[in-house]
Design a protein around this motif. Structure first.
Motif, short mmCIF file in Angstrom:
data_model
loop_
_atom_site.label_atom_id
_atom_site.label_comp_id
_atom_site.label_asym_id
_atom_site.label_seq_id
_atom_site.Cartn_x
_atom_site.Cartn_y
_atom_site.Cartn_z
N ALA A 97 4.52 1.90 -11.77
CA ALA A 97 3.80 1.41 -12.94
C ALA A 97 4.44 0.14 -13.50
CB ALA A 97 3.76 2.50 -14.01
N LYS A 98 5.76 0.04 -13.41
CA LYS A 98 6.44 -1.17 -13.90
C LYS A 98 6.22 -2.35 -12.94
CE LYS A 98 10.08 1.06 -16.63
NZ LYS A 98 9.39 2.36 -16.71
N LYS A 99 6.17 -2.06 -11.66
CA LYS A 99 6.02 -3.12 -10.66
C LYS A 99 4.57 -3.56 -10.51
CE LYS A 99 7.67 -4.30 -6.02
NZ LYS A 99 8.37 -3.79 -4.81
N TYR A 100 3.65 -2.60 -10.62
CA TYR A 100 2.22 -2.91 -10.43
C TYR A 100 1.40 -2.32 -11.59
CZ TYR A 100 4.07 -3.17 -5.62
OH TYR A 100 4.81 -3.45 -4.50
N TRP B 201 8.94 7.79 5.91
CA TRP B 201 8.02 7.84 7.05
C TRP B 201 6.68 7.22 6.65
CZ3 TRP B 201 3.34 9.32 8.89
CH2 TRP B 201 3.20 9.68 10.23
N GLN B 202 6.15 7.65 5.50
CA GLN B 202 4.83 7.19 5.08
C GLN B 202 4.83 5.72 4.67
OE1 GLN B 202 1.82 8.97 5.22
NE2 GLN B 202 1.12 6.86 4.93
N ARG B 203 5.88 5.27 4.01
CA ARG B 203 5.95 3.86 3.62
C ARG B 203 5.99 2.95 4.84
NH1 ARG B 203 10.44 4.93 -1.17
NH2 ARG B 203 8.94 5.64 -2.75
N LEU C 202 2.24 -1.20 7.85
CA LEU C 202 1.46 -1.70 8.98
C LEU C 202 0.10 -2.23 8.53
CD1 LEU C 202 2.16 1.17 11.57
CD2 LEU C 202 3.23 -1.10 11.49
N MET C 203 -0.29 -1.93 7.29
CA MET C 203 -1.57 -2.37 6.75
C MET C 203 -1.36 -3.72 6.05
SD MET C 203 -2.63 1.42 5.35
CE MET C 203 -4.08 0.87 4.43
N PRO C 204 -1.96 -4.79 6.55
CA PRO C 204 -1.63 -6.15 6.06
C PRO C 204 -2.13 -6.49 4.67
CG PRO C 204 -3.40 -6.25 7.68
CD PRO C 204 -2.91 -4.83 7.67
N GLU C 205 -3.16 -5.77 4.18
CA GLU C 205 -3.73 -6.09 2.87
C GLU C 205 -3.67 -4.89 1.95
OE1 GLU C 205 -7.30 -8.94 3.14
OE2 GLU C 205 -7.45 -7.75 4.97
N LYS C 206 -3.37 -5.15 0.68
CA LYS C 206 -3.31 -4.07 -0.32
C LYS C 206 -4.66 -3.93 -1.00
CE LYS C 206 1.66 -4.25 -1.04
NZ LYS C 206 2.79 -4.45 -1.98
N LYS C 207 -5.55 -3.27 -0.26
CA LYS C 207 -6.90 -3.04 -0.75
C LYS C 207 -7.11 -1.55 -1.02
CE LYS C 207 -9.08 -7.03 1.50
NZ LYS C 207 -10.17 -7.45 2.44
N SER D 30 4.05 3.28 -4.47
CA SER D 30 5.27 2.47 -4.33
C SER D 30 4.97 1.14 -3.64
CB SER D 30 6.34 3.24 -3.56
OG SER D 30 6.00 3.34 -2.18
N LYS D 31 3.84 1.07 -2.92
CA LYS D 31 3.43 -0.17 -2.25
C LYS D 31 2.36 -0.93 -3.02
CE LYS D 31 6.18 0.25 1.25
NZ LYS D 31 7.25 -0.74 1.52
N GLY D 32 1.87 -0.35 -4.12
CA GLY D 32 0.93 -1.06 -4.97
C GLY D 32 -0.51 -1.07 -4.49
N PHE D 33 -0.92 -0.05 -3.73
CA PHE D 33 -2.32 0.03 -3.31
C PHE D 33 -3.19 0.58 -4.42
CE2 PHE D 33 -0.32 -0.15 0.84
CZ PHE D 33 -1.25 -0.80 1.64
N PRO D 34 -4.36 0.00 -4.67
CA PRO D 34 -5.33 0.64 -5.56
C PRO D 34 -5.88 1.90 -4.89
CG PRO D 34 -6.29 -1.33 -4.58
CD PRO D 34 -4.84 -1.29 -4.17
N LEU D 35 -6.28 2.88 -5.70
CA LEU D 35 -6.64 4.20 -5.19
C LEU D 35 -8.03 4.60 -5.65
CD1 LEU D 35 -5.96 7.05 -3.96
CD2 LEU D 35 -4.95 7.61 -6.19
#
Length: 511
Positions: free
Chosen positions: A21-24, A195-197, A202-207, A229-234
Motif C-alpha cells: 500500500a505504501k509502494k503502490y 516462488w510466486q514472485r 516473467l510477466m512484462p506488464e503490470k496489468k 508486492s509487485k503492484g498488479f491491479p486486481l
C-alpha cells in the motif's frame, strides 16, 4: 528457462499488505460484488484505502477481545473480505484459521475442538451453523454484519508473532474425511511467495489480474500477497457462475487469469461461445491440480494476444506450488497432458520412490515425493499424521507417477484412486474431455468389483452422443456404462476438487 531470483522475505500478511500500500497506494482492486465485511470499499478501491479499512476492522476485533496469539476461525461466504479479515487478524498478532463455509457442523465441531477455544467469525452464509458448533464458546462468536457496525475510537498498534511460530492455518480438502489443519509460519510462507514472485516477474506488464480462487485455499494468501508486492491491479471474481463471469469479464479487459482447474473446465463453454471475453488475456494460470489439454487449448485459442501462455502448476497445500509447465498455442498441439513439467531451481523438486521409499529410475512409476522450502510446519494437533508422510526433508504427496529422462514429472493418479488394470484415471478423463466437446465433466471412480465407473456431465446445450462415447473408449480398459449426473450434483470441495471417495461411498450405498 531462467527464472528471476527474488530475495527471500518472511510473510506477515499485514506487513506485506502495508508495504504494498505504501509502494503502490493508488493501484486498483475491483470486486464483482459488495463485500459484507467491508461494504464501504464498494466495487472498486485501492491498496491504500483497503489497508485503512483493515486497521479499523482489526481495532473492532480487538474491542471484541481478540488478542495476540489467539486463534480466529474465519468461516463465512467465499468472498474477498475473507482475506481482508485474515489480514486484520494478522495485524493483531492473532492466527487466522481459514475454513470453508461448506463444512458441516459435526466436522466444524471436531476441527474447532483441536484449536482449543478459538474465536469464530461468521456471516449470513454460515449463521445457521456457527452457533451449533459446540466447541466454540458463545462469547467467542463474532457475527460479521454486527462487527462492522461497532464504533471505533482510535486504533490499536500492530502485534507480531515470532517468525518461526504458527501464524496462519488452512485445511486439507477433506476428500477423505475430516480435514486436517495445515499450520504455516511466516518463514514457511515466505518461501512460497518467493516462488510466486519469481513467476510474476516473467510477466512484462503490470496489468489487471483476474483472480477466482477459494479464499480459504493455501494458494490464496500466497497469490494475493505476491501480486500486491509487485503492484498488479486486481479483479476479484467471487461469483464463478457462467452468467456472472460473462457479465464481469465484459466490463474489464484483464491481462491474466488464475482459477482452479475445474473452473477452467466449467468456463470453457463460455470461452468457446464468447471468445471475445478472453481476447485480452495474455496469461492463464491453473492452481495446484492437473488440467486436461483440451481445456487449456480452448483458452489459448480465445486469446488475441501475440503469444498467450497457459501456466499449469502442480502442488499441494502442504508444500505449496511445486511443479510448473508453460503452454502456448503451438506447444499445446503435441502436449501429453500428464506431463506436469519441472520444479523451480533451488526451491522445489520431486522424486519417484517405490513402496519402501527407494528412489526409482526414469520412466518407472511410483509414489511422488516433494521437496519444498515452503513446506508447512505440521497438521495442528495431529503431528503424527503429518510426520507419517515425511521422509527426511521429502513429503509423500499421495500421488502416483513417473519422471522422464529429461526430469519432467508425469502425474498418473492419486495413490488412493488406483483402479485395477487402469494405468491412469486422469489420462482417461483428459482424453474424453478433449475429444467429446459435449461433456462438461468426466470423473472415473471405483465401481462394482473394482471396475472403473465413469461419472459424466453433459453440456447444458448439448445431448449425449452415445455413438461417439463408445468409439472414444474403444481402446480403454474395461469401463462400466457411464452414469450421467448434473455438473452441480458432482460433490466437490471448496476448491472444486471432485470428492471421489464420497462418490464411491454413494455408489456402494445404492448397490
Amino acid at each position: 528457462m531462467e527464472f528471476p531470483n527474488n530475495p527471500y522475505e518472511e510473510l506477515n500478511l499485514y506487513s506485506n499488505f502495508s508495504q504494498a500500500a505504501k509502494k503502490y497506494p493508488k493501484v486498483a482492486i475491483h470486486f464483482d460484488g459488495t463485500l459484507i465485511g467491508f461494504p464501504e470499499l464498494g466495487l472498486e478501491t485501492t491498496y491504500e484505502e483497503a489497508e485503512k479499512r483493515i486497521i479499523v476492522q482489526a481495532s473492532r476485533l480487538s474491542l471484541m477481545g481478540i488478542q495476540k496469539g489467539d486463534k480466529v476461525v474465519i468461516y463465512k461466504s467465499p468472498m474477498f473480505d475473507t482475506y481482508l479479515l485474515a489480514v486484520a487478524v494478522s495485524y493483531l498478532g492473532a492466527v487466522p484459521i481459514m475454513i470453508s463455509y461448506h463444512l458441516p457442523v459435526p466436522t466444524m465441531t471436531i476441527m474447532c475442538q483441536r484449536l482449543e477455544e478459538p474465536w469464530l467469525i461468521y456471516d449470513h452464509e454460515t449463521a445457521a451453523k456457527a452457533p451449533a458448533i459446540t466447541s466454540i464458546k458463545r462469547d467467542h462468536l463474532v457475527e460479521l454484519e454486527q462487527l462492522r457496525e461497532l464504533p471505533v475510537n482510535g486504533t490499536v498498534p500492530q502485534s507480531f508473532l515470532p517468525l518461526s511460530e504458527i501464524s496462519y492455518m488452512t485445511h486439507t480438502s477433506g476428500t477423505t474425511g475430516v480435514p486436517k489443519l495445515i499450520a504455516h509460519s511466516a518463514q514457511s510462507m515466505g518461501w512460497r511467495t518467493k516462488w510466486q514472485r519469481n513467476v510474476f516477474d516473467l510477466m512484462p506488464e503490470k496489468k489487471l489480474v483476474a483472480f477466482h480462487i477459494s479464499p480459504v485455499h493455501s494458494r490464496f494468501n500466497i497469490g494475493i500477497s505476491s501480486l500486491m508486492s509487485k503492484g498488479f491491479p486486481l479483479l476479484w471474481i467471487g461469483n464463478g457462475q457462467i452468467e456472472a463471469v460473462s457479465k464481469t469479464l465484459s466490463q474489464f479487459e484483464p491481462y491474466a487469469l488464475e482459477t482452479h482447474p475445474n473452473n477452467f473446465v466449467q468456463w470453457s463453454r463460455l470461452a468457446k461461445e464468447k471468445p471475445e471475453l478472453f481476447a485480452s488475456f495474455n496469461y492463464f494460470h491453473s492452481t495446484f491440480d492437473a488440467i486436461n489439454k483440451g481445456t487449456m487449448k480452448i483458452f489459448l485459442e480465445a486469446s488475441q494476444a501475440d503469444k498467450p501462455v497457459f501456466m499449469q502448476v502442480y502442488g499441494q497445500s502442504e508444500c505449496g506450488p511445486m511443479i510448473m509447465r508453460f503452454h502456448t498455442k503451438e506447444s499445446i498441439v503435441e502436449l501429453n497432458a500428464r506431463n506436469m513439467g519441472i520444479g523451480m531451481p533451488e526451491l522445489t523438486e520431486v522424486r519417484i520412490v517405490d513402496q519402501k521409499g527407494r528412489e526409482l529410475p526414469a520412466k518407472e512409476s511410483g509414489n511422488i515425493q516433494m521437496l519444498s522450502k515452503g513446506r508447512a510446519l505440521t497438521y495442528y494437533q495431529e503431528d503424527l499424521r503429518f510426520t507419517e508422510n515425511t521422509y527426511g526433508l521429502w513429503w509423500d504427496s499421495g500421488d502416483f507417477g513417473y519422471k522422464d529422462d529429461a526430469g519432467d514429472l508425469y502425474l498418473l493418479d492419486r495413490q488412493v484412486d488406483l483402479i485395477n488394470k487402469v494405468d491412469s484415471t486422469l489420462l482417461i478423463e483428459d482424453v474424453l474431455l478433449d475429444q467429446l466437446e459435449f461433456l462438461d465433466e468426466v470423473v472415473i471412480v471405483r465401481g462394482k468389483n473394482n471396475v472403473a465407473q465413469p461419472i459424466i456431465s453433459v453440456d447444458a446445450d448439448s445431448e449425449m452422443d452415445w455413438e461417439r462415447w463408445w468409439q472414444a473408449i474403444a481402446d480403454f480398459p474395461l469401463l462400466n456404462e457411464p452414469l450421467i449426473w448434473a455438473f452441480e450434483d458432482i460433490p466437490r470441495t471448496a476448491t472444486m476438487k471432485v470428492q471421489r471417495l464420497k462418490i464411491e461411498e454413494g455408489l456402494k450405498a445404492d448397490s
